[in-house]
Motif scaffolding. Structure first.
Motif, short mmCIF file in Angstrom:
data_model
loop_
_atom_site.label_atom_id
_atom_site.label_comp_id
_atom_site.label_asym_id
_atom_site.label_seq_id
_atom_site.Cartn_x
_atom_site.Cartn_y
_atom_site.Cartn_z
N LEU A 158 0.86 -0.97 0.02
CA LEU A 158 -0.04 -0.60 0.38
C LEU A 158 0.80 1.52 0.86
O LEU A 158 1.21 2.18 -0.36
N GLY A 159 1.92 1.45 0.85
CA GLY A 159 3.12 1.74 1.05
C GLY A 159 3.96 2.85 -0.21
O GLY A 159 3.73 3.62 -1.40
N LEU A 160 3.68 1.50 -1.04
CA LEU A 160 4.07 1.91 -2.37
C LEU A 160 3.58 2.28 -3.49
O LEU A 160 4.09 2.67 -4.34
N VAL A 161 2.21 1.96 -3.91
CA VAL A 161 1.36 2.19 -4.72
C VAL A 161 1.33 3.63 -4.05
O VAL A 161 1.03 4.47 -5.44
N LEU A 162 1.09 4.22 -3.14
CA LEU A 162 0.68 5.22 -2.64
C LEU A 162 1.76 6.22 -2.96
O LEU A 162 2.18 7.45 -3.99
N ALA A 163 3.20 6.17 -1.90
CA ALA A 163 4.40 6.69 -3.24
C ALA A 163 4.09 7.28 -4.81
O ALA A 163 4.69 7.87 -4.60
N GLY A 164 4.40 6.17 -4.68
CA GLY A 164 4.40 5.57 -6.46
C GLY A 164 3.58 6.47 -6.83
O GLY A 164 4.26 7.35 -7.86
N GLY A 165 1.98 6.14 -7.12
CA GLY A 165 0.89 7.23 -7.79
C GLY A 165 1.65 9.05 -7.20
O GLY A 165 1.71 9.61 -8.06
N LEU A 166 1.76 9.18 -6.22
CA LEU A 166 2.20 10.23 -5.76
C LEU A 166 3.32 10.80 -6.09
O LEU A 166 3.60 12.17 -6.85
N LEU A 167 4.94 10.02 -6.75
CA LEU A 167 5.95 10.61 -7.98
C LEU A 167 5.30 10.59 -9.31
O LEU A 167 5.91 11.36 -9.66
N ALA A 168 4.14 9.73 -9.32
CA ALA A 168 4.10 9.55 -11.05
C ALA A 168 3.61 11.37 -11.06
O ALA A 168 3.49 11.63 -11.90
N GLY A 169 2.89 11.56 -10.08
CA GLY A 169 1.71 12.89 -10.60
C GLY A 169 2.89 13.74 -10.15
O GLY A 169 2.84 14.63 -10.84
N GLY A 170 3.16 13.83 -9.09
CA GLY A 170 4.45 14.74 -8.98
C GLY A 170 5.44 15.43 -9.63
O GLY A 170 5.65 15.77 -10.55
N ALA A 277 -12.17 3.15 4.64
CA ALA A 277 -12.91 4.42 4.19
C ALA A 277 -11.49 5.32 4.53
O ALA A 277 -11.34 6.17 3.76
N VAL A 278 -10.89 4.87 5.73
CA VAL A 278 -9.65 5.48 5.96
C VAL A 278 -8.94 6.25 4.92
O VAL A 278 -7.94 7.55 4.81
N LEU A 279 -8.52 4.48 4.67
CA LEU A 279 -7.44 4.54 3.58
C LEU A 279 -7.28 5.46 2.36
O LEU A 279 -6.32 6.12 1.88
N ALA A 280 -8.87 5.48 1.78
CA ALA A 280 -9.44 5.56 0.97
C ALA A 280 -9.32 7.19 0.50
O ALA A 280 -8.75 8.28 -0.14
N VAL A 281 -9.07 7.60 2.08
CA VAL A 281 -9.92 9.69 1.91
C VAL A 281 -7.43 9.42 2.35
O VAL A 281 -7.87 10.94 1.79
N LEU A 282 -7.80 9.45 3.12
CA LEU A 282 -5.67 9.75 3.10
C LEU A 282 -5.13 9.83 1.46
O LEU A 282 -4.61 10.21 1.83
N THR A 283 -5.67 8.79 0.86
CA THR A 283 -4.98 9.03 -0.23
C THR A 283 -5.23 9.81 -1.53
O THR A 283 -4.31 10.83 -1.46
N LEU A 284 -6.49 10.21 -0.89
CA LEU A 284 -7.25 11.67 -2.10
C LEU A 284 -6.53 12.96 -1.00
O LEU A 284 -5.79 13.87 -1.88
N ALA A 285 -6.42 12.84 0.09
CA ALA A 285 -5.75 13.74 0.57
C ALA A 285 -4.38 13.98 0.24
O ALA A 285 -4.13 15.31 -0.36
N SER A 286 -3.89 13.29 0.02
CA SER A 286 -2.23 13.33 0.00
C SER A 286 -2.07 14.23 -1.58
O SER A 286 -0.42 14.68 -1.47
N PHE A 287 -3.02 13.67 -2.57
CA PHE A 287 -2.83 14.15 -3.75
C PHE A 287 -2.33 15.95 -3.65
O PHE A 287 -1.73 16.36 -4.73
N GLU A 288 -3.41 16.42 -2.24
CA GLU A 288 -3.77 18.14 -2.37
C GLU A 288 -1.94 17.87 -2.86
O GLU A 288 -1.93 19.16 -3.20
N ALA A 289 -1.15 17.38 -2.12
CA ALA A 289 0.19 17.79 -1.90
C ALA A 289 1.00 17.82 -3.10
O ALA A 289 1.87 19.01 -3.50
N VAL A 290 0.53 17.15 -4.02
CA VAL A 290 1.53 17.29 -5.15
C VAL A 290 0.21 17.80 -6.79
O VAL A 290 0.88 18.28 -8.12
N ASN A 291 -0.77 18.54 -6.42
CA ASN A 291 -1.36 18.72 -7.66
C ASN A 291 -1.35 20.17 -7.47
O ASN A 291 -1.72 20.86 -9.08
N SER A 292 -0.71 20.90 -7.35
CA SER A 292 -0.18 22.35 -7.80
C SER A 292 1.10 21.65 -8.38
O SER A 292 2.22 22.96 -8.68
N LEU A 293 1.88 21.09 -8.41
CA LEU A 293 3.59 20.56 -8.78
C LEU A 293 3.14 21.00 -10.62
O LEU A 293 4.36 21.64 -10.84
#
Ligand SMILES: Nc1ncnc2c1ncn2[C@@H]1O[C@H](COP(=O)(O)OP(=O)(O)OP(=O)(O)O)[C@@H](O)[C@H]1O
Ligand SMILES: [Mg+2]
Length: 579
Positions: A158-170, A277-293
């Protein structure tokens, strides 16, 4: 890349604040993610009706993150904007200091609108550099690492997927945005600069354009530039839309992947169901940080373009390089100025503009320089004011070569009245004070009276505080010249340079103004460049210049008797005057 390093160098004095601001920004994001995470936790668990005691931790968590997020956001804005404004102020001062010695020799190759665009528009573009370009990726790195680790506590995949997604976006989508910015962004910055330069030049010359009925043609040209600019802006906006869409798609893809790995964990009993539900919300919320990149990446392109334009101008070497250890002009009761065998050529000319010129001035000596248009008369004045470097010969002030003196020190010795004195769009008082900032009201009134503007001043309801209009448009040509003479008088400079100060005046006003000037500057030395041969008997020496060379020199009567070029000019003008 070099340009980015140079921009970063401006941040050096504030690096402590920069680090603080990045930490605050990351903390704000973490608090935001924490708020959403604990809220989701609270709602999902409450749905199972476990009793209030079991919810206590989540309730405290929501409160803590809610309040801390607001406080952190406020502090982060405070620090980052304070860094930003200090950076901008520093850039502005730095650019102005670089610009000053480039004037007028180097700036003549640029349109004034273009210089203005660099000084204002490009520096304003750089306003984004810190808050919107540099800081977001730094805090995104912290968020990606932090959230990857946190979610990885549940399951490493799960950690790898989230970090990978954020990296791909950012990184990935930002690279795409950078590439789009490279094409559309650079074009937009350039088109906008061209449009601004054109607008400034049109507004400055609007009166003449209307007089020649050219306003429609100019309107078409401006409309064309507007069209080109909005086309490049449209391309930029379309690219933005694409990037935003891709980011939303990637966010949701990451969410699906997180659930893909999390659901079997629930089925296997390794994870409680409500935590999904918590995982889903954390994932969506984390993307806030890369949205402006991606936007940061696009802005980076515009920033580099603007910075390149600033550096291109500021890197020019001034025409006159100041000596490393300038000598102070020696004080003397009788200031002496001598030009010895001076030869000068404008860089783009094949022939020298001035060739072997010599003259000397000590108050109250008066010299007139006459000669046809283009002979090099104004060039002598510009060289005396140290606007250009000369090749051969020397100019000595109180016995010291100009090349060993500081330009500011040299200019203290000169008062100038030119054919078109520059009046600032300010009050009469402010226009006079540039010659001596500490002059008091009484001194200014005395000067106004001495240059013959007292009656005019008395007719003005606001007196010295009267606005003179754009470049002095609300004054007549003669009044402007008299005001310029007032400046020279106020400056106490021993050498007065007059470059056709009466051009544009009728013969009577010309005679009156010249008499005023000769009276005012009786004690001082005058170097008077003129086409009109009036009052020549008063001159100690007349120098006749032709194609940069002295062809005749001497006193009026002697030159007349010699019957050369000067005598011919004189007789020609007498005939015109009496006819
Ligand atoms: N900034 C410049 N760059 C290049 N050439 C210049 C520049 N200023 C003047 N020149 C050229 O140098 C020559 C001398 O110009 P200058 O302005 O000294 O003439 P002038 O005698 O004052 O003429 P006028 O009586 O028309 O004012 C001219 O051929 C002019 O085209
Ligand atoms: Mg001239």
């Amino acid at each position: 890349m070099r340009i980015i390093w140079r921009l970063l160098a401006f941040l050096r004095p504030f690096w402590g604040w920069v680090v603080l601001s990045v930490i605050l920004s990351a903390a704000t994001f973490f608090a935001g993610i924490g708020l959403l995470g604990t809220s989701a936790d609270l709602i999902a668990r409450a749905a199972l009706q476990p009793g209030i005691a079991a919810l206590q931790v989540s309730i405290v968590g929501v409160r803590f993150f809610g309040i801390s997020r607001a406080v952190l956001r406020y502090l982060e804005r405070l620090v980052s904007h304070s860094v930003n404004f200090r950076l901008l102020a520093q850039l502005r001062v730095w650019f102005y200091k670089r610009l000053e010695p480039l004037s007028p020799a180097r700036l003549q190759d640029y349109r004034s609108g273009d210089v203005l665009q660099r000084a204002i528009g490009d520096i304003e573009t750089l306003e984004n550099f810190y808050v919107r370009v540099l800081a977001p990726p730094l805090s995104a790195i912290l968020i990606t690492a932090g959230m990857g680790w946190f979610v990885g506590q549940v399951d490493w995949r799960l950690g790898l997927v989230l970090a990978g997604g954020l990296l791909a976006g950012g990184a990935g989508i930002s690279l795409l945005a950078f590439w789009i910015g490279q094409k559309a962004g650079a074009a937009y910055v350039q088109d906008r600069a061209q449009l601004n330069a054109e607008m400034v030049s049109v507004i400055q010359g609007i009166t003449d354009l209307v007089a020649y009925s050219q306003e429609l043609i100019v309107k078409q040209r401006v409309e064309h530039l507007l069209e080109v600019t909005s086309r490049s802006q449209r391309r930029l906006v379309l690219g933005n839309g694409l990037v935003n869409g891709l980011m939303v798609a990637l966010t949701n893809l990451t969410l699906v992947l997180v659930l893909w790995f999390a659901i079997p964990l629930v089925e296997g009993g390794a994870l409680e169901g409500y935590r999904l539900a918590v995982l889903a919300v954390l994932t969506l919320a984390s993307f806030e940080a890369v949205n402006s990149l991606p936007q940061a990446a696009q802005l980076l392109r515009g920033n580099v373009e603007s910075a390149a334009r600033l550096f291109e101008l500021s890197d020019q070497t001034p025409a006159v390089v100041e000596p490393v250890c300038p000598v102070k002009v020696p004080e003397s009761q009788t200031p002496r100025l001598s030009i010895n065998h001076l030869t000068f050529r404008y860089a783009d000319r094949s022939m020298p503009t001035l060739n072997d010129i010599s003259l000397s001035l000590t108050p109250p000596k008066k010299i007139a320089i006459v000669g046809e248009s283009g002979a090099g008369k104004s060039t002598i004045i510009q060289l005396l004011l140290r606007y250009w470097e000369y090749e051969k010969g020397e100019i000595l002030l109180n016995g010291v070569d100009y090349k060993n003196l500081d330009s500011r020190d040299i200019r203290r010795f000169f008062g100038v009245v030119s054919a078109t004195p520059y009046l600032f769009s300010a009050t009469l008082r402010q226009n006079l004070l540039i010659a001596r900032p500490d002059a008091d009201k009484q001194q200014l009134l005395t000067i106004i009276e001495r240059v013959g503007l007292k009656n005019w001043l008395d007719s003005l309801p606001n007196g010295l505080d009267t606005w003179v209009g754009e470049h002095g448009k609300l004054m007549s040509g003669g009044e402007r010249q008299r005001l310029a003479a007032g400046r020279a008088l106020l400056s106490n400079a021993p050498f007065i340079l007059l470059d056709e100060p009466t051009s544009g005046l009728d013969s009577l006003s010309e005679l009156q103004l010249m008499q005023t000037l000769f009276n005012l500057f009786r004690e001082r030395s005058i170097l008077w460049v003129t086409h009109r041969l009036i009052d020549m008997e008063q001159m100690d020496e007349i120098i006749v210049l032709q194609a940069g060379q002295v062809i005749e020199r001497g006193k009026h009567n002697r030159l007349l008797a010699a019957g050369g070029i000067y005598a011919g000019l004189w007789q020609g003008q007498q005939r015109i005057f009496w006819d």
